[in-house]
Motif scaffolding. Structure first.
Motif, mmCIF file in Angstrom:
data_model
loop_
_atom_site.group_PDB
_atom_site.id
_atom_site.type_symbol
_atom_site.label_atom_id
_atom_site.label_comp_id
_atom_site.label_asym_id
_atom_site.label_seq_id
_atom_site.Cartn_x
_atom_site.Cartn_y
_atom_site.Cartn_z
ATOM 1 N N TRP A 36 0.842 -1.213 0.000
ATOM 2 C CA TRP A 36 0.000 0.000 0.000
ATOM 3 C C TRP A 36 0.870 1.254 0.000
ATOM 4 C CZ3 TRP A 36 -4.118 -1.547 4.225
ATOM 5 C CH2 TRP A 36 -5.142 -2.303 3.615
ATOM 6 N N SER A 37 1.905 1.233 0.817
ATOM 7 C CA SER A 37 2.736 2.414 0.990
ATOM 8 C C SER A 37 3.548 2.736 -0.261
ATOM 9 C CB SER A 37 3.673 2.206 2.182
ATOM 10 O OG SER A 37 4.544 3.297 2.367
ATOM 11 N N ARG A 38 4.152 1.716 -0.867
ATOM 12 C CA ARG A 38 5.098 1.957 -1.965
ATOM 13 C C ARG A 38 4.452 1.838 -3.349
ATOM 14 N NH1 ARG A 38 10.270 2.012 0.027
ATOM 15 N NH2 ARG A 38 10.556 1.186 2.140
ATOM 16 N N LEU A 39 3.508 0.913 -3.500
ATOM 17 C CA LEU A 39 2.938 0.628 -4.813
ATOM 18 C C LEU A 39 1.510 1.142 -4.954
ATOM 19 C CD1 LEU A 39 4.129 -3.083 -5.128
ATOM 20 C CD2 LEU A 39 5.301 -1.011 -5.937
ATOM 21 N N ARG A 40 0.831 1.461 -3.808
ATOM 22 C CA ARG A 40 -0.585 1.835 -3.774
ATOM 23 C C ARG A 40 -1.450 0.702 -4.317
ATOM 24 N NH1 ARG A 40 -1.557 3.816 -0.588
ATOM 25 N NH2 ARG A 40 -3.122 5.402 -1.032
ATOM 26 N N ARG A 41 -1.020 -0.508 -4.119
ATOM 27 C CA ARG A 41 -1.738 -1.724 -4.505
ATOM 28 C C ARG A 41 -1.661 -2.715 -3.355
ATOM 29 N NH1 ARG A 41 -2.528 1.290 -8.178
ATOM 30 N NH2 ARG A 41 -2.624 0.862 -10.445
ATOM 31 N N PRO A 42 -2.630 -3.610 -3.209
ATOM 32 C CA PRO A 42 -3.842 -3.738 -4.019
ATOM 33 C C PRO A 42 -4.855 -2.643 -3.684
ATOM 34 C CG PRO A 42 -3.908 -5.280 -2.197
ATOM 35 C CD PRO A 42 -2.558 -4.631 -2.146
ATOM 36 N N ARG A 43 -5.609 -2.211 -4.672
ATOM 37 C CA ARG A 43 -6.647 -1.232 -4.432
ATOM 38 C C ARG A 43 -7.746 -1.829 -3.559
ATOM 39 N NH1 ARG A 43 -6.839 1.108 -10.507
ATOM 40 N NH2 ARG A 43 -5.374 2.855 -10.221
ATOM 41 N N ALA A 44 -8.334 -0.966 -2.755
ATOM 42 C CA ALA A 44 -9.386 -1.426 -1.833
ATOM 43 C C ALA A 44 -10.529 -2.091 -2.585
ATOM 44 C CB ALA A 44 -9.890 -0.248 -1.010
ATOM 45 N N GLU A 45 -10.925 -1.493 -3.718
ATOM 46 C CA GLU A 45 -12.074 -2.023 -4.460
ATOM 47 C C GLU A 45 -11.816 -3.418 -5.005
ATOM 48 O OE1 GLU A 45 -11.909 2.454 -5.568
ATOM 49 O OE2 GLU A 45 -10.534 0.866 -4.946
ATOM 50 N N SER A 46 -10.549 -3.754 -5.248
ATOM 51 C CA SER A 46 -10.233 -5.091 -5.754
ATOM 52 C C SER A 46 -10.471 -6.149 -4.689
ATOM 53 C CB SER A 46 -8.789 -5.146 -6.240
ATOM 54 O OG SER A 46 -7.876 -5.091 -5.152
ATOM 55 N N THR A 52 -8.101 4.022 8.803
ATOM 56 C CA THR A 52 -8.241 4.353 10.224
ATOM 57 C C THR A 52 -6.901 4.517 10.929
ATOM 58 O OG1 THR A 52 -8.384 2.006 10.738
ATOM 59 C CG2 THR A 52 -10.467 3.190 10.398
ATOM 60 N N THR A 53 -5.810 4.171 10.234
ATOM 61 C CA THR A 53 -4.454 4.365 10.749
ATOM 62 C C THR A 53 -3.598 4.805 9.567
ATOM 63 O OG1 THR A 53 -3.689 2.103 10.340
ATOM 64 C CG2 THR A 53 -4.795 2.512 12.446
ATOM 65 N N TRP A 54 -2.268 4.783 9.752
ATOM 66 C CA TRP A 54 -1.357 5.199 8.695
ATOM 67 C C TRP A 54 -1.202 4.151 7.586
ATOM 68 C CZ3 TRP A 54 -0.705 10.057 8.373
ATOM 69 C CH2 TRP A 54 -0.546 10.866 9.511
ATOM 70 N N ALA A 55 -1.836 3.006 7.697
ATOM 71 C CA ALA A 55 -1.846 2.014 6.605
ATOM 72 C C ALA A 55 -2.961 2.409 5.646
ATOM 73 C CB ALA A 55 -2.067 0.618 7.163
ATOM 74 N N ILE A 56 -2.596 2.974 4.485
ATOM 75 C CA ILE A 56 -3.563 3.643 3.618
ATOM 76 C C ILE A 56 -3.660 2.908 2.283
ATOM 77 C CG2 ILE A 56 -4.192 5.826 2.542
ATOM 78 C CD1 ILE A 56 -2.328 7.190 4.603
ATOM 79 N N PRO A 57 -4.803 2.280 2.000
ATOM 80 C CA PRO A 57 -4.925 1.533 0.747
ATOM 81 C C PRO A 57 -4.934 2.453 -0.472
ATOM 82 C CG PRO A 57 -6.661 0.952 2.318
ATOM 83 C CD PRO A 57 -6.000 2.176 2.834
ATOM 84 N N GLY A 58 -4.465 1.918 -1.587
ATOM 85 C CA GLY A 58 -4.751 2.565 -2.855
ATOM 86 C C GLY A 58 -6.220 2.373 -3.175
#
Length: 361
Positions: free
Chosen positions: A68-78, A89-95
């Motif tokens: 998530w951090s480096r590639l912005r993958r996998p996307r949440a919708e996938s 809800t934290t610093w772990a941020i999905p693409g």
């Protein structure tokens, strides 16, 4: 909504936030929450557990967070299917392709980077860049955190302050008696709870407690509740404890929620002179039980403790000691409970839903 924090070995306040928020949002018919977590075995049980449906990514936690951090993958919708908004809800941020809401609990790693690991600092700093670039809305739990975010380059109009709620279990005298017997806590006590890490300031608390006892102003025991975090903190605490009489301090480790509620209710005072908190949930929990609190002036805790708490300079051992003495003699249980009752998870969930609608709209 990301809910992986609930599977962390030490979920902390962020885990409680996720569990309580998903529980409250489940009562809102206008919001359908889908949790996103990493891959886990069937024997890995989240504590506390989020409410509602949770989908699992194919990657374990560390790999997922780095992707998530480096590639912005996998996307949440996938992982979940169609969405209207993603809430990190934290610093772990999905693409994702849809609008993004991020909760920023605090920016302690920017204020005091030495209190965090090098790896943690690097991850958090990348996350800040993602939030600035991608977030439609930012939720913070306190005005203190809002001001800190603005000072570090976040747009003020992007930020909404949504305080946490509190839920205090009913605790009877028999519950306290039974817990004291099981825990070996026979005397009146001052309570602290949290994760043992540098910013919690436990060493100064122990030094202040020792000073108050040595001066004959305090006859209580000190009860320390919570898991070890990182760094030398637990060893530093043990060294500070060495000057105290045997049996005057109880290191109880992590308690389950039921026992923690009883520990709050049985305390004569709760001490939490943390150097920095985004909100400071334990202080509000103690107040909900009518227990006098000692906490840090000029902090997020001071925002809600206000005139019903004892506010001290967390860097001044003598001032903390005087605060402990004042708190054990303080008698305003009704005022403390009334103040805490102003903070509910239902109100927090309603405010979060408004942020979601604003981001999606």
């Amino acid at each position: 909504m990301t809910v992986e924090q609930c599977w962390q070995p030490v979920p902390g306040g962020s885990g409680s936030y996720i569990a309580e928020l998903t529980r409250a949002l489940a009562d809102d018919p206008t919001v359908d929450v889908v949790g996103i977590a990493a891959r886990h075995g069937d024997d890995e049980v989240p504590r506390p557990a989020p409410t509602g449906r949770v989908v699992r990514a194919p990657l374990p936690r560390l790999a997922l967070y780095e992707a998530w951090s480096r590639l912005r993958r996998p996307r949440a919708e996938s992982l979940t299917g169609p969405l209207d908004v993603v809430h990190a809800t934290t610093w772990a941020i999905p693409g994702r392709k849809v609008p993004l809401v991020v909760t920023v609990h605090d920016l302690a790693f920017l204020r005091e980077p030495d209190h965090f690991t090098a790896r943690g600092n690097a991850f958090f700093r990348r996350a800040v860049e993602i939030v600035r670039a991608e977030a439609a809305q930012v939720v913070v739990p306190s005005g203190t955190t809002r001001d800190d975010c603005v000072a570090h380059g976040f747009a003020a109009e992007q930020i909404t302050v949504v305080p946490h709620g509190v839920r205090a279990a009913e605790v009877g005298a028999a519950d306290v008696t039974g817990w004291r017997r099981r825990s070996g806590v026979d005397r009146p006590y001052v309570l602290w709870c949290g994760t043992l890490e540098p910013r919690k300031n436990v060493v100064r608390l122990v030094e202040a407690f020792a000073a108050a006892r040595a001066g004959g102003q305090l006859e209580h025991d000190l009860v320390l509740v919570g898991p070890d975090g990182w760094g030398e903190t637990s060893r530093d605490v043990e060294r500070a404890l060495a000057v105290l009489p045997a049996g005057s301090v109880h290191l109880l480790g992590r308690l389950d929620d039921a026992d923690l509620q009883v520990a709050y209710a049985g305390a004569d005072a709760f001490a939490f002179p943390s150097l920095w908190e985004g909100f400071g949930m334990p202080v509000l929990e103690a107040m909900a039980h009518g227990v006098p609190v000692v906490t840090s002036a000029g902090s997020s805790m001071a925002e809600f403790a206000g005139d019903v708490g004892v506010l001290v300079d967390p860097l001044d051992v003598d001032e903390i000691a005087a605060g402990l003495v004042a708190a054990v003699g303080h008698d305003d249980a009704d005022g403390l409970r009334a103040r805490a009752a102003q903070f509910t998870w239902a109100a927090s969930a309603t405010a979060h839903a408004e942020v979601y609608r604003s981001a999606a709209g």
